[in-house]
Design an enzyme around this catalytic site. Structure first.
Site, PDB file in Angstrom:
ATOM      1  N   CYS A   1     -11.873  30.924  12.256  1.00 47.53           N
ATOM      2  CA  CYS A   1     -11.151  30.132  13.265  1.00 47.53           C
ATOM      3  C   CYS A   1     -10.135  30.943  14.067  1.00 47.53           C
ATOM      4  O   CYS A   1     -10.040  30.801  15.296  1.00 47.53           O
ATOM      5  CB  CYS A   1     -10.459  28.940  12.603  1.00 47.53           C
ATOM      6  SG  CYS A   1      -9.768  29.295  10.998  1.00 47.53           S
TER       7      CYS A   1
ATOM      8  N   HIS B   1      -4.058  26.272  14.693  1.00 46.44           N
ATOM      9  CA  HIS B   1      -3.556  27.628  14.496  1.00 46.44           C
ATOM     10  C   HIS B   1      -2.907  28.124  15.802  1.00 46.44           C
ATOM     11  O   HIS B   1      -3.407  27.845  16.896  1.00 46.44           O
ATOM     12  CB  HIS B   1      -4.701  28.598  14.161  1.00 46.44           C
ATOM     13  CG  HIS B   1      -5.296  28.420  12.800  1.00 46.44           C
ATOM     14  ND1 HIS B   1      -4.774  27.611  11.819  1.00 46.44           N
ATOM     15  CD2 HIS B   1      -6.404  29.013  12.244  1.00 46.44           C
ATOM     16  CE1 HIS B   1      -5.516  27.703  10.729  1.00 46.44           C
ATOM     17  NE2 HIS B   1      -6.520  28.538  10.962  1.00 46.44           N
TER      18      HIS B   1
HETATM   19  C1  11C Z   1      -7.747  29.808   7.198  1.00 50.51           C
HETATM   20  N1  11C Z   1      -9.111  31.118   8.701  1.00 50.51           N
HETATM   21  O1  11C Z   1      -7.117  29.305   8.127  1.00 50.51           O
HETATM   22  C2  11C Z   1      -9.059  30.495   7.411  1.00 50.51           C
HETATM   23  C3  11C Z   1     -10.139  29.486   7.176  1.00 50.51           C
HETATM   24  O2  11C Z   1     -13.518  32.851   6.907  1.00 50.51           O
HETATM   25  O3  11C Z   1     -13.986  30.957   7.798  1.00 50.51           O
HETATM   26  C4  11C Z   1     -11.528  29.959   7.469  1.00 50.51           C
HETATM   27  C5  11C Z   1     -11.980  31.104   6.602  1.00 50.51           C
HETATM   28  C6  11C Z   1     -13.245  31.669   7.127  1.00 50.51           C
HETATM   29  O4  11C Z   1      -7.376  29.763   6.031  1.00 50.51           O
END
Ligand code: 11C
Ligand code: A2P
Length: 336
Positions: free
Chosen positions: A128, A241
């Site tokens: 993401c 995010h």
């Molecule tokens: C998080 N980015 O926010 C991560 C979630 O490799 O798809 C997704 C983890 C991934 O914790």
């Protein structure tokens, strides 16, 4: 034409969002098959006015499936994605299991849809925090060639999953009541705190989340020369995010020009009028499918530099929407 679509991890934070987006976008679904662990088998979910029962994800479940959207973690993908492909399905996998395999396309439809053409059954959905960043980097790279990116992230707990959302709710209440929470999902308390720790650390001192941003950016942009360095931080925000991004380019690009380029970029919305208190913020952008960019300004410490602030709904834009958009491209390009 309509398709039999399986969603693996249908009871999870991303899986539920995938079902919602398939429905919202009227994806040509013939039948939907929600899959999860044996713990959830028999649970009922609604899709397009019909009730479906969740089934256990196992190899035989993929008989007759055309498209399988996976979001149940890396181990499930490693075990079951090849089984789904063997039975004739095209897999769009949201985990980290196959992203860096050379024969697996890693796709953001607004950035590198052409990579879908070489798929051999599995297509990887990027992380993401990478997706929202590359959507902004791509149009700038096309105009001025990016040399180096320094990114710091402010990542919501929804990226970890439903348990982490519950943990933030509970801990916030506990702290306000004067109690001291005991962390379960994260190694430390997350309420009223910041954790400079997402995923596992290796001997370099970087976390896997940071390496994902480095490696995935090069692969999606199709340019190994772009240097990326990242610090990824978990913040007590439920969803969306945020990222502070510093970019150094080969050619000079003014803030005004960057704003004009980004205003035309597919899936990107410029929200940049700080004097009037206009900039992207996670509290207001849940439920949106675009990537929002603001605080666009020149970095005066280098000849060709920009600073940006990027926010997106990580469950939708950073995961479920990207996966469904890949499925739509596969249909459009006749690749199923
Ligand atoms: C998080 N980015 O926010 C991560 C979630 O490799 O798809 C997704 C983890 C991934 O914790
Ligand atoms: P379940 O609800 O049955 O545990 P989240 O990221 O929100 O925590 O969700 C994780 C998703 O992955 C859930 O749908 C979860 O199903 C699913 N999952 C976890 N373990 C397995 C497993 N062994 N087989 C299939 N799905 C699983």
């Amino acid at each position: 034409k309509t398709y039999n679509v399986a969603v693996v991890g249908a009871t999870g934070a991303v899986g539920r969002t995938m079902l919602k987006i398939l429905e919202e976008r009227n994806f040509p679904v013939k039948d939907i098959l929600p899959l999860a662990s044996s713990r959830s088998a028999g649970q009922r979910i609604e899709f397009s006015g019909k009730t479906y029962e969740v089934e256990e994800a196992k190899p035989s479940a993929f008989e007759g499936i055309d498209i399988a959207l996976f979001s149940a973690g890396k181990d499930i993908s490693l075990n079951l994605a090849p089984e789904a492909v063997k039975r004739g399905a095209v897999v769009i996998d949201n985990s980290n299991a196959f992203r860096m395999e050379p024969e697996v396309p890693l796709v953001v439809p607004e950035v590198n849809p052409q990579d879908l053409k070489k798929h051999k059954g599995i297509i990887a959905n990027p992380n993401c925090s990478t997706i929202q960043m590359v959507m902004v980097l791509k149009p700038i790279h096309d105009r001025a060639r990016i040399k180096r990116v320094v990114v710091s992230t402010y990542q919501a707990v929804s990226g970890t999953g439903l348990e982490a959302i519950e943990e933030l709710k509970l801990q916030t209440k506990q702290v306000l009541e004067g109690l001291s929470p005991s962390p379960e999902v994260y190694p430390h308390i997350i309420a009223f705190n910041l954790l400079p720790h997402i995923d596992v650390f290796d001997d370099s001192g970087y976390s896997l989340e940071e390496w994902k941003m480095v490696r995935e950016t090069k692969k999606i942009m199709g340019d190994d020369s772009i240097a990326v360095t990242a610090t990824t931080v978990r913040v007590p925000v439920f969803n969306c995010h945020s990222e502070s991004v510093n970019i150094e380019t080969c050619e000079k690009i003014t803030a005004e020009e960057a704003r004009a380029i980004l205003a035309k970029a597919p899936g990107v919305v410029v929200m940049d009028d700080p004097k009037n208190k206009i900039y992207p913020m996670p509290a207001y952008l849940s439920g949106k499918d675009e990537v929002f960019v603001g605080r666009i300004r020149e970095d005066f410490t280098v000849p060709c530099g920009l600073n940006l602030w990027i926010v997106a709904d990580n469950l939708r834009r950073g995961a479920a929407y990207n996966a469904v958009k890949i499925a739509e491209c596969l249909v459009e390009y006749n690749l199923i």
